[in-house]
Scaffold this motif. Sequence first.
Motif, PDB file in Angstrom:
ATOM      1  N   GLY A   1       0.799  -1.223   0.000  1.00  0.00           N
ATOM      2  CA  GLY A   1       0.000   0.000   0.000  1.00  0.00           C
ATOM      3  C   GLY A   1       0.828   1.267   0.000  1.00  0.00           C
ATOM      4  O   GLY A   1       0.344   2.317   0.453  1.00  0.00           O
ATOM      5  N   GLY A   2       2.072   1.194  -0.462  1.00  0.00           N
ATOM      6  CA  GLY A   2       2.920   2.379  -0.492  1.00  0.00           C
ATOM      7  C   GLY A   2       3.594   2.702   0.829  1.00  0.00           C
ATOM      8  O   GLY A   2       4.220   3.760   0.963  1.00  0.00           O
ATOM      9  N   VAL A   3       3.483   1.803   1.821  1.00  0.00           N
ATOM     10  CA  VAL A   3       4.073   2.014   3.146  1.00  0.00           C
ATOM     11  C   VAL A   3       5.385   1.216   3.247  1.00  0.00           C
ATOM     12  O   VAL A   3       5.427   0.036   2.888  1.00  0.00           O
ATOM     13  CB  VAL A   3       3.102   1.588   4.270  1.00  0.00           C
ATOM     14  N   PHE A   4       6.437   1.876   3.745  1.00  0.00           N
ATOM     15  CA  PHE A   4       7.733   1.230   3.925  1.00  0.00           C
ATOM     16  C   PHE A   4       8.204   1.435   5.358  1.00  0.00           C
ATOM     17  O   PHE A   4       7.900   2.453   5.990  1.00  0.00           O
ATOM     18  CB  PHE A   4       8.767   1.784   2.942  1.00  0.00           C
ATOM     19  N   ARG A   5       8.995   0.488   5.843  1.00  0.00           N
ATOM     20  CA  ARG A   5       9.415   0.478   7.248  1.00  0.00           C
ATOM     21  C   ARG A   5      10.886   0.071   7.344  1.00  0.00           C
ATOM     22  O   ARG A   5      11.345  -0.761   6.567  1.00  0.00           O
ATOM     23  CB  ARG A   5       8.551  -0.525   8.018  1.00  0.00           C
ATOM     24  N   GLN A   6      11.616   0.676   8.280  1.00  0.00           N
ATOM     25  CA  GLN A   6      12.988   0.268   8.541  1.00  0.00           C
ATOM     26  C   GLN A   6      13.268   0.405  10.029  1.00  0.00           C
ATOM     27  O   GLN A   6      12.900   1.408  10.648  1.00  0.00           O
ATOM     28  CB  GLN A   6      13.995   1.102   7.747  1.00  0.00           C
TER      29      GLN A   6
ATOM     30  N   MET B   1      11.430   3.761  11.576  1.00  0.00           N
ATOM     31  CA  MET B   1      11.007   4.791  10.625  1.00  0.00           C
ATOM     32  C   MET B   1       9.938   4.214   9.691  1.00  0.00           C
ATOM     33  O   MET B   1      10.063   3.077   9.230  1.00  0.00           O
ATOM     34  CB  MET B   1      12.192   5.307   9.807  1.00  0.00           C
ATOM     35  N   ILE B   2       8.921   5.013   9.442  1.00  0.00           N
ATOM     36  CA  ILE B   2       7.825   4.626   8.551  1.00  0.00           C
ATOM     37  C   ILE B   2       7.657   5.691   7.481  1.00  0.00           C
ATOM     38  O   ILE B   2       7.617   6.890   7.788  1.00  0.00           O
ATOM     39  CB  ILE B   2       6.499   4.468   9.330  1.00  0.00           C
ATOM     40  N   TRP B   3       7.534   5.259   6.230  1.00  0.00           N
ATOM     41  CA  TRP B   3       7.158   6.150   5.129  1.00  0.00           C
ATOM     42  C   TRP B   3       5.744   5.765   4.711  1.00  0.00           C
ATOM     43  O   TRP B   3       5.479   4.625   4.324  1.00  0.00           O
ATOM     44  CB  TRP B   3       8.120   6.018   3.956  1.00  0.00           C
TER      45      TRP B   3
END
Length: 350
Positions: free
Chosen positions: A130-135, A142-144
């Motif tokens: 869904g366009g969400v990225f995590r690190q 961090m979440i985008w």
Amino acid sequence: YFNATTSPAGTTGKVKDYQLGTIHWSQKYGAVALWRDLQREYEQYSSPNGSGGWLGFPTKREYDWNGGRRTDFEGGYIYWDGQRAKAYRLGELPQTQSSPQQEIAKKFLYAASLYPQVGAALTGVQDQGGGVFRQEFERAIMIWNGQQVTVTQTKGSTSSPTTPSPDPKATGLPKNAASASIHFRKQPPNSADCGPSSLAMTLSVLGVTPSDVSGVRAKMPELNNSPWTNFEEIRGGITNLGKSSTEFRNWGDFDSHLSKGHPLVMFGLSSQTWAAQFPGGHPGSYVPHFIAILGKTNDGKYIVGDPLYSKPVEMDRNQLKAFIPNLTYSYPNGGSYKFNPDLPDAIAVF
């Protein structure tokens, strides 16, 4: 410095280890620093023997390149792409990441540069759909979400700033002496443990266990087999307890670290002038001394934890400057230290 291994190109030189990396020196390339992921790659992976491996001596310190960071060597280079560091031979180019991860890695890399307290990355960039990225990082996630980066600290002081800026939002440090009382640690009687006691206070503020004086002291490497503590031992204790540190000598950094939620261990002189500011019960024995700075009040006073006293107190800057009088202290066994009220000597813990 000690002798470094001769490189395949025949270069000889020196090397010295530090907490987060090394400095290699050669007559040909001068002194070049390596740290964190690039240093680990140099030592453990593609070039396990450091200067003796195929990379040889470093020739240029870390710099921005291709959306990441790069250090050059005689036989190639190490490139950190935002997720991991990898060594490449001369003329060899890094493999291209998939476009979405590469762009998000750059955003997270930028956020990490603004919030150094997050530590090193523990994972690569993870696509959540869904366009969400995590690190994940050592002390943050961090979440985008497709529009902005959210940084949430997972250890130490907590905050959830969005759209990272050069001025991180306020933190959970104490706002007055009363609220700091739970973190106060008095120096054990007949001891020189002002350093461990001050460090124990800062660790208590950050929620680190152990935060008692004896437990913290046990984690501090005894570098000089002396009851006296120095900054090197304090830094070692901070590392052994899973935190990071930065040493500095200026008022700008002093206030900046507190605003970011980093309590401080400060070095100064326990004099009668200093002791006179405390309402009774302070020995003021004219010896070099460590104290803890646990936060700031809303009106800008510092929350001071002096382990020779009985509780935290609030002081303005002029009062705190009495701890670093304009004089040179001569140690009984030789050597001296120049105190300067314009150069506070402190180490931030985060």
